[in-house]
Design a protein around this motif. Sequence first.
Motif, short mmCIF file in Angstrom:
data_model
loop_
_atom_site.label_atom_id
_atom_site.label_comp_id
_atom_site.label_asym_id
_atom_site.label_seq_id
_atom_site.Cartn_x
_atom_site.Cartn_y
_atom_site.Cartn_z
N UNK A 1 0.82 -1.20 0.00
CA UNK A 1 0.00 0.00 0.00
C UNK A 1 0.86 1.25 0.00
N UNK A 2 1.98 1.20 0.73
CA UNK A 2 2.86 2.36 0.80
C UNK A 2 3.51 2.65 -0.55
N UNK A 3 4.02 1.60 -1.21
CA UNK A 3 4.63 1.78 -2.53
C UNK A 3 3.59 2.29 -3.52
N UNK A 4 2.37 1.75 -3.44
CA UNK A 4 1.30 2.19 -4.34
C UNK A 4 0.97 3.67 -4.12
N UNK A 5 0.90 4.07 -2.86
CA UNK A 5 0.59 5.46 -2.54
C UNK A 5 1.68 6.40 -3.04
N UNK A 6 2.93 6.06 -2.74
CA UNK A 6 4.05 6.91 -3.13
C UNK A 6 4.15 7.02 -4.64
N UNK A 7 4.08 5.90 -5.33
CA UNK A 7 4.24 5.90 -6.78
C UNK A 7 3.08 6.62 -7.47
N UNK A 8 1.85 6.34 -7.02
CA UNK A 8 0.69 7.00 -7.62
C UNK A 8 0.72 8.50 -7.37
N UNK A 9 1.15 8.88 -6.18
CA UNK A 9 1.24 10.32 -5.87
C UNK A 9 2.23 11.00 -6.81
N UNK A 10 3.34 10.33 -7.10
CA UNK A 10 4.31 10.90 -8.03
C UNK A 10 3.77 11.04 -9.43
N UNK A 11 2.97 10.07 -9.85
CA UNK A 11 2.43 10.10 -11.21
C UNK A 11 1.36 11.18 -11.39
N UNK A 12 0.55 11.40 -10.37
CA UNK A 12 -0.57 12.34 -10.54
C UNK A 12 -0.32 13.69 -9.89
N UNK A 13 0.85 13.87 -9.27
CA UNK A 13 1.14 15.15 -8.60
C UNK A 13 0.93 16.36 -9.50
N UNK A 14 1.31 16.30 -10.79
CA UNK A 14 1.10 17.49 -11.64
C UNK A 14 -0.37 17.89 -11.78
N UNK A 15 -1.28 16.94 -11.59
CA UNK A 15 -2.69 17.25 -11.74
C UNK A 15 -3.21 18.17 -10.64
N UNK A 16 -2.47 18.26 -9.53
CA UNK A 16 -2.92 19.07 -8.40
C UNK A 16 -2.69 20.56 -8.64
N UNK A 17 -1.96 20.90 -9.71
CA UNK A 17 -1.59 22.31 -9.93
C UNK A 17 -2.80 23.22 -10.05
#
Length: 465
Positions: free
Chosen positions: A380-396
């Motif tokens: 779950x931790x790896x999934x959270x970290x990796x997904x957060x990195x992939x979608x971080x630009x969408x938060x702009x």
Amino acid sequence: MPRLSVEILAADAAEPITSAGNAQLGIAVLAGIAVIVLLITKFKLHAFLALTIGSLALGAFAGAPLDATIKSFTTGLGNTVAGVGVLIALGAILGKLLADSGGADQIVDTILARASGRAMPWAMVLIASVIGLPLFFEVGIVLLIPVVLLVAKRGNYSLMRIGIPALAGLSVMHGLIPPHPGPLVAIDAVGANLGVTLALGLVVAVPTVIIAGPVFSRYAARWVDIPAPENMIPVRPSEDLEKRPGFGVTVATVMLPVVLMLVKALVDIVVDDPENGVQKVTDVIGSPLIALLAAVIVALFTLGRAAGFTKDRLSSTVEKSLAPIAGVLLIVGAGGGFKQTLIDIGVGQMILDFSENWSIPALLLAWLIAVAIRLATGSATVATISAAGLVAPLAAGMSTSETALLVLAIGAGSLFFSHVNDAGFWLVKEYFGMTVGQTIKTWSVMETIISVVGIVFVLLLSLVL
């Protein structure tokens, strides 16, 4: 709710460290994740090493210079540890004080003494949720499963009727509520407000844990009707504490950081003036570092000293709490390095380019990405970290509440269908004495319900916020 568009990333887009096209980047991402999956699942390599090697492989497949890839990885690792490392350490200290002082037992004994029959599953989910606030998921399982087994045996309850609510309470706290490492890293990655995320996380967590816990346990008990395994029921050592902290003060200590962070969030919403004196004060005391530090300092007296701990024993308890989290810090840090590498090679822009004409909501996309990584890696931790990195630009282009919901969507996705590549799967299986099939029909289905119900409530909130 914002939808994907190229304009979201138009501003503040960093120059990527590679000139690879979208097709090559897409292959690089899949290959990098595949390397991590194979190293963790096939070769049983520690997640820290797997994430490190996977980050370097990601850069190589994307055609990025090795020195630039190393810089991206180390920068992400350092920033992540700096952002959440101290918070994880403080949470570990608080959890250790809670367990060693007898405070956790006091919470359990008090609630169980007032619950019986049909109320017992609700009591178990309440116990797990309260205790699960400051504890890591694995620590919570080790602490609560012996209680579950004893309650099931002595009260002649179905093991699943008691166990599923407790597991649901721990899992929901782990995936959705800071200061757990996954939500903290996602908050840091997408730039979300911790207090707002915590408040909305509680709104999502309550109905989710009810449905996945007490409600689902009725069906789980029918599908898998087994007694508590005799060989796993613990024989508790004789009590060596002079006394235990009281129920009220223990709960108050555990809830202190949550209350401080919620107060900050409410003042930020109501006052919304950075120059206001009250908001300045709450911004300080409600910051995660100060809130958790305050709780630890208070716990030294309300839990440690109340249990009769000497100064030497308090020091020893704090010291012992830090050693077990070394692996967690390394995994979280390496995950942050992998996330930064994903960002620096231009994956964010690639996602936006591919999805320019999509109508899929950003929150649903974040959930689907986390689900895919969770299924692949089991973490779950790896999934959270990796997904957060992939979608971080969408938060702009998102508002404060929308960014918080993005974090919760990622957290919900990270809990989807735990199976044989997840250490938690085997921990539950062995403690409850179940077969692989029985574990899938109970634990795995419960995790899936949490994930699906969680994203449903996140999407519903997005319609009104």
